[in-house]
Design a protein around this motif. Structure first.
Motif, PDB file in Angstrom:
ATOM      1  N   TRP A 365       0.601  -1.282   0.001  1.00 32.98           N
ATOM      2  CA  TRP A 365       0.279  -0.318   0.313  1.00 32.98           C
ATOM      3  C   TRP A 365       1.297   1.341  -0.202  1.00 32.98           C
ATOM      4  N   THR A 366       1.489   1.457   0.951  1.00 31.90           N
ATOM      5  CA  THR A 366       2.758   2.745   0.904  1.00 31.90           C
ATOM      6  C   THR A 366       3.488   3.459  -0.177  1.00 31.90           C
ATOM      7  N   SER A 367       3.469   1.971  -1.235  1.00 30.69           N
ATOM      8  CA  SER A 367       4.429   2.606  -1.775  1.00 30.69           C
ATOM      9  C   SER A 367       3.419   2.473  -3.294  1.00 30.69           C
ATOM     10  N   ALA A 368       2.546   1.808  -3.245  1.00 33.96           N
ATOM     11  CA  ALA A 368       1.678   1.889  -4.733  1.00 33.96           C
ATOM     12  C   ALA A 368       0.414   3.528  -4.149  1.00 33.96           C
ATOM     13  N   ILE A 369       0.065   3.488  -2.808  1.00 36.62           N
ATOM     14  CA  ILE A 369      -1.431   4.534  -2.971  1.00 36.62           C
ATOM     15  C   ILE A 369      -0.633   6.294  -2.633  1.00 36.62           C
ATOM     16  N   LEU A 370      -0.996   6.717  -3.378  1.00 39.24           N
ATOM     17  CA  LEU A 370      -0.069   7.743  -2.800  1.00 39.24           C
ATOM     18  C   LEU A 370      -1.086   8.801  -3.152  1.00 39.24           C
ATOM     19  N   ARG A 371      -1.597   9.058  -3.999  1.00 39.14           N
ATOM     20  CA  ARG A 371      -2.984   9.402  -3.995  1.00 39.14           C
ATOM     21  C   ARG A 371      -4.355   9.137  -4.143  1.00 39.14           C
ATOM     22  N   SER A 372      -5.523  10.147  -4.407  1.00 38.26           N
ATOM     23  CA  SER A 372      -7.053   9.370  -3.755  1.00 38.26           C
ATOM     24  C   SER A 372      -6.879   9.052  -5.620  1.00 38.26           C
ATOM     25  N   TYR A 373      -6.701   9.033  -6.452  1.00 37.31           N
ATOM     26  CA  TYR A 373      -6.487   8.485  -7.541  1.00 37.31           C
ATOM     27  C   TYR A 373      -6.269   6.915  -7.715  1.00 37.31           C
ATOM     28  N   ASP A 374      -5.061   6.483  -6.870  1.00 38.64           N
ATOM     29  CA  ASP A 374      -4.227   5.571  -6.833  1.00 38.64           C
ATOM     30  C   ASP A 374      -5.141   4.638  -6.416  1.00 38.64           C
ATOM     31  N   PHE A 375      -6.038   5.052  -5.032  1.00 41.29           N
ATOM     32  CA  PHE A 375      -7.077   4.415  -4.348  1.00 41.29           C
ATOM     33  C   PHE A 375      -8.744   4.359  -5.193  1.00 41.29           C
ATOM     34  N   ALA A 376      -8.461   5.088  -5.661  1.00 41.98           N
ATOM     35  CA  ALA A 376      -9.862   4.742  -6.528  1.00 41.98           C
ATOM     36  C   ALA A 376      -9.803   3.653  -7.612  1.00 41.98           C
ATOM     37  N   LEU A 377      -8.494   3.605  -8.058  1.00 40.07           N
ATOM     38  CA  LEU A 377      -8.261   2.806  -9.244  1.00 40.07           C
ATOM     39  C   LEU A 377      -7.569   1.155  -8.749  1.00 40.07           C
ATOM     40  N   ALA A 378      -7.403   1.322  -7.084  1.00 40.53           N
ATOM     41  CA  ALA A 378      -6.811  -0.515  -6.836  1.00 40.53           C
ATOM     42  C   ALA A 378      -8.118  -0.050  -6.501  1.00 40.53           C
ATOM     43  N   LEU A 379      -9.000  -0.181  -5.729  1.00 41.70           N
ATOM     44  CA  LEU A 379     -10.533  -0.541  -5.880  1.00 41.70           C
ATOM     45  C   LEU A 379     -11.516  -1.245  -6.568  1.00 41.70           C
ATOM     46  N   ILE A 380     -11.045  -0.245  -7.731  1.00 38.33           N
ATOM     47  CA  ILE A 380     -11.637  -0.394  -9.073  1.00 38.33           C
ATOM     48  C   ILE A 380     -11.433  -2.404  -9.365  1.00 38.33           C
ATOM     49  N   GLY A 381      -9.976  -2.137  -9.342  1.00 36.58           N
ATOM     50  CA  GLY A 381      -8.930  -3.865  -9.514  1.00 36.58           C
ATOM     51  C   GLY A 381      -9.872  -4.396  -8.327  1.00 36.58           C
ATOM     52  N   PHE A 382      -9.449  -4.729  -7.371  1.00 33.26           N
ATOM     53  CA  PHE A 382     -10.573  -5.198  -5.976  1.00 33.26           C
ATOM     54  C   PHE A 382     -11.483  -5.728  -6.167  1.00 33.26           C
ATOM     55  N   VAL A 383     -12.398  -4.960  -6.640  1.00 36.46           N
ATOM     56  CA  VAL A 383     -13.997  -5.290  -7.167  1.00 36.46           C
ATOM     57  C   VAL A 383     -14.078  -6.315  -8.400  1.00 36.46           C
ATOM     58  N   LEU A 384     -13.097  -5.963  -9.475  1.00 36.63           N
ATOM     59  CA  LEU A 384     -13.173  -6.449 -10.358  1.00 36.63           C
ATOM     60  C   LEU A 384     -12.618  -8.445 -10.375  1.00 36.63           C
ATOM     61  N   LEU A 385     -11.856  -8.192  -9.094  1.00 36.68           N
ATOM     62  CA  LEU A 385     -11.227  -9.799  -8.946  1.00 36.68           C
ATOM     63  C   LEU A 385     -11.483 -10.318  -7.933  1.00 36.68           C
ATOM     64  N   ALA A 386     -13.316  -9.227  -7.177  1.00 32.87           N
ATOM     65  CA  ALA A 386     -13.320 -10.077  -5.565  1.00 32.87           C
ATOM     66  C   ALA A 386     -14.274 -10.494  -6.402  1.00 32.87           C
ATOM     67  N   ALA A 387     -15.054  -9.634  -6.941  1.00 31.19           N
ATOM     68  CA  ALA A 387     -16.446  -9.834  -7.110  1.00 31.19           C
ATOM     69  C   ALA A 387     -17.460 -10.177  -7.962  1.00 31.19           C
ATOM     70  N   TRP A 388     -16.575  -9.496  -9.658  1.00 30.23           N
ATOM     71  CA  TRP A 388     -16.751  -9.857 -10.684  1.00 30.23           C
ATOM     72  C   TRP A 388     -16.188 -11.090 -11.694  1.00 30.23           C
ATOM     73  N   ARG A 389     -15.157 -12.309 -10.747  1.00 26.26           N
ATOM     74  CA  ARG A 389     -13.945 -12.484 -10.811  1.00 26.26           C
ATOM     75  C   ARG A 389     -13.451 -13.010 -12.070  1.00 26.26           C
ATOM     76  N   ALA A 390     -12.532 -11.664 -12.692  1.00 22.82           N
ATOM     77  CA  ALA A 390     -12.274 -11.206 -14.014  1.00 22.82           C
ATOM     78  C   ALA A 390     -10.466 -11.701 -13.445  1.00 22.82           C
ATOM     79  N   PRO A 391      -9.685 -13.070 -14.065  1.00 28.91           N
ATOM     80  CA  PRO A 391      -9.082 -12.843 -14.652  1.00 28.91           C
ATOM     81  C   PRO A 391      -7.449 -12.112 -13.964  1.00 28.91           C
ATOM     82  N   PRO A 392      -6.793 -12.130 -13.292  1.00 28.46           N
ATOM     83  CA  PRO A 392      -5.719 -11.459 -12.819  1.00 28.46           C
ATOM     84  C   PRO A 392      -5.267 -10.643 -14.355  1.00 28.46           C
TER      85      PRO A 392
END
Length: 409
Positions: A365-392
């Motif tokens: 987290w500390t090396s990747a999430i530097l701005r609120s934009y980064d958090f939003a992008l990470a959250l999109i990735g998490f939802v894609l993986l956890a909820a949509w079961r998108a391939p990594p």
């Protein structure tokens, strides 16, 4: 379609076996898409091999991760090697290691030969996007493993204790202490959960092979320095330097960098600027960070270097960890059958969840999430993986593109 691992067969003899080709292609995909370092790799492995392919169940995977965290060497590569062994025997194990390792090794050799930096807004944005996807992958792994391996107050507390230990003992040694403490607390508080029908996985490694690998490991560790002094071959010196680096590091990943610096820079084989340039390139490629050895073997001044140097360094740094793993597996099979050992493994598995949770914050987290934009992008990735079961690999491509886009904001 079955989504639960509860119905999986309990023994490897009941489990359908794969071919070395299948194992190689599976790990080649992981080797091409697993960005983010060893903790993220364990998340990719879990998603692909536990959740999607059912090669092993959640508890068996956690036990394997626990073992590899105890051993010196690259933990994620050791886990991949063992999963290949489970799926396809020794040829499958070699196929798993090759598929996961070669993409990053070849990319770093190519970078070393091209001697060009990967920079600019697009390059920096892509690197940042790949760090963000690691946040999503590790978060999904923590979420899934916590539900399965720390579902009650006892194991949740063990996971929390592991977080505290890792936070206050900020080194690879802290991970070992956390797992040992988790195992001890498991023996004290998780004995009521023991089942006589606990899963067992036989990796098919005879005891004589295990003992032979342990003898080879310690033999090389002691004899290689003697051979260097007696024979004076640069090739043996190169192999010895990388073998010792792989044999003496706990935690893998970035922990090996000080050892490599001492062996390569302090000896005058590589200058500091060249070393740091390669380290930066190693962050841009998927797969294990230990493949940084291939870059160093390529750029070293003394011969052998180039492709031959890369091959010697690569085999040297991975070999000790794999020898230790093979040497331990036959005894691990017996150890984990005992009821007290099962209780210890429950506690240690919960501790692994805590270690993964701590790593989610630092360094992921500390090396990747530097701005609120980064958090939003990470959250999109998490939802894609956890909820949509998108391939990594799809999420990797999307987050890489997203990182490039954010670099212009």
């Amino acid at each position: 379609m079955k989504s639960s691992t509860a119905a999986l067969p309990d023994t490897v003899t009941d489990r359908p076996q794969g071919t070395p080709g299948e194992v190689f292609l599976t790990f080649l995909k992981l080797g091409l898409t697993s960005f983010g370092g060893p903790i993220a790799h364990l998340g990719y492995f879990r998603n692909e091999l536990v959740t999607r392919r059912n090669w092993i169940n959640e508890e068996g995977y956690a036990d394997l991760v626990t073992l590899c965290q105890f051993l010196p060497g690259p933990a994620s590569s050791q886990v991949g090697f063992a999963l290949g062994l489970l799926r396809g025997g020794f040829r499958g194990a070699v196929a798993a290691w090759a598929g996961f390792t070669l993409p990053s090794a070849l990319l770093l050799v190519a970078f070393a030969m091209a001697a060009t930096a990967f920079g600019g807004p697009v390059g920096n944005g892509l690197l940042h996007g790949l760090k963000i996807v690691a946040v999503a992958v590790v978060a999904q792994a923590v979420w899934g493993m916590a539900r399965n391996l720390a579902p009650d107050k006892e194991r949740a507390s063990i996971a929390l204790a592991a977080v505290l230990i890792v936070v206050f003992v900020s080194s690879a040694f802290g991970q070992i202490v956390a797992i040992m403490a988790g195992a001890l607390m498991g023996m004290l508080f998780c004995r009521g959960e023991i089942s006589s029908d606990s899963h067992h996985f036989s990796f098919g490694v005879p005891r004589w092979i295990g003992v032979s690998c342990l003898l080879i490991f310690f033999g090389l560790l002691g004899l290689l320095p003697l051979a260097v002094n007696i024979i004076g071959s640069q090739g043996i010196s190169l192999f010895d330097a990388f073998y010792r680096s792989g044999a003496l590091v706990f935690g893998g990943g970035h922990v090996v960098l000080p050892l490599l610096k001492a062996e390569a820079v302090n000896t005058g084989w590589v200058n500091a600027d060249t070393f740091l340039a390669g380290y930066g390139a190693a962050q841009a490629v998927p797969g294990p960070l230990f493949t940084f050895a291939a870059y160093l073997g390529t750029v070293m001044g003394p011969s052998p270097n180039g492709v031959a140097g890369a091959a010697i360094a690569l085999v040297g740094i991975f070999l000790p960890g794999l020898l230790l793993l093979i040497g331990t597996l036959p005894f691990w099979d017996d150890f984990r059958r005992h009821s007290l050992a099962q209780a210890a493994l429950r506690g240690a598995s919960a501790a692994v969840v805590g270690i993964l949770g701590a790593a989610l914050y630092d360094p992921v987290w500390t090396s990747a999430i530097l701005r609120s934009y980064d958090f939003a992008l990470a959250l999109i990735g998490f939802v894609l993986l956890a909820a949509w079961r998108a391939p990594p690999w799809v999420v990797v491509l999307m987050m890489g593109a997203g990182g490039i886009g954010l670099s212009f904001i």
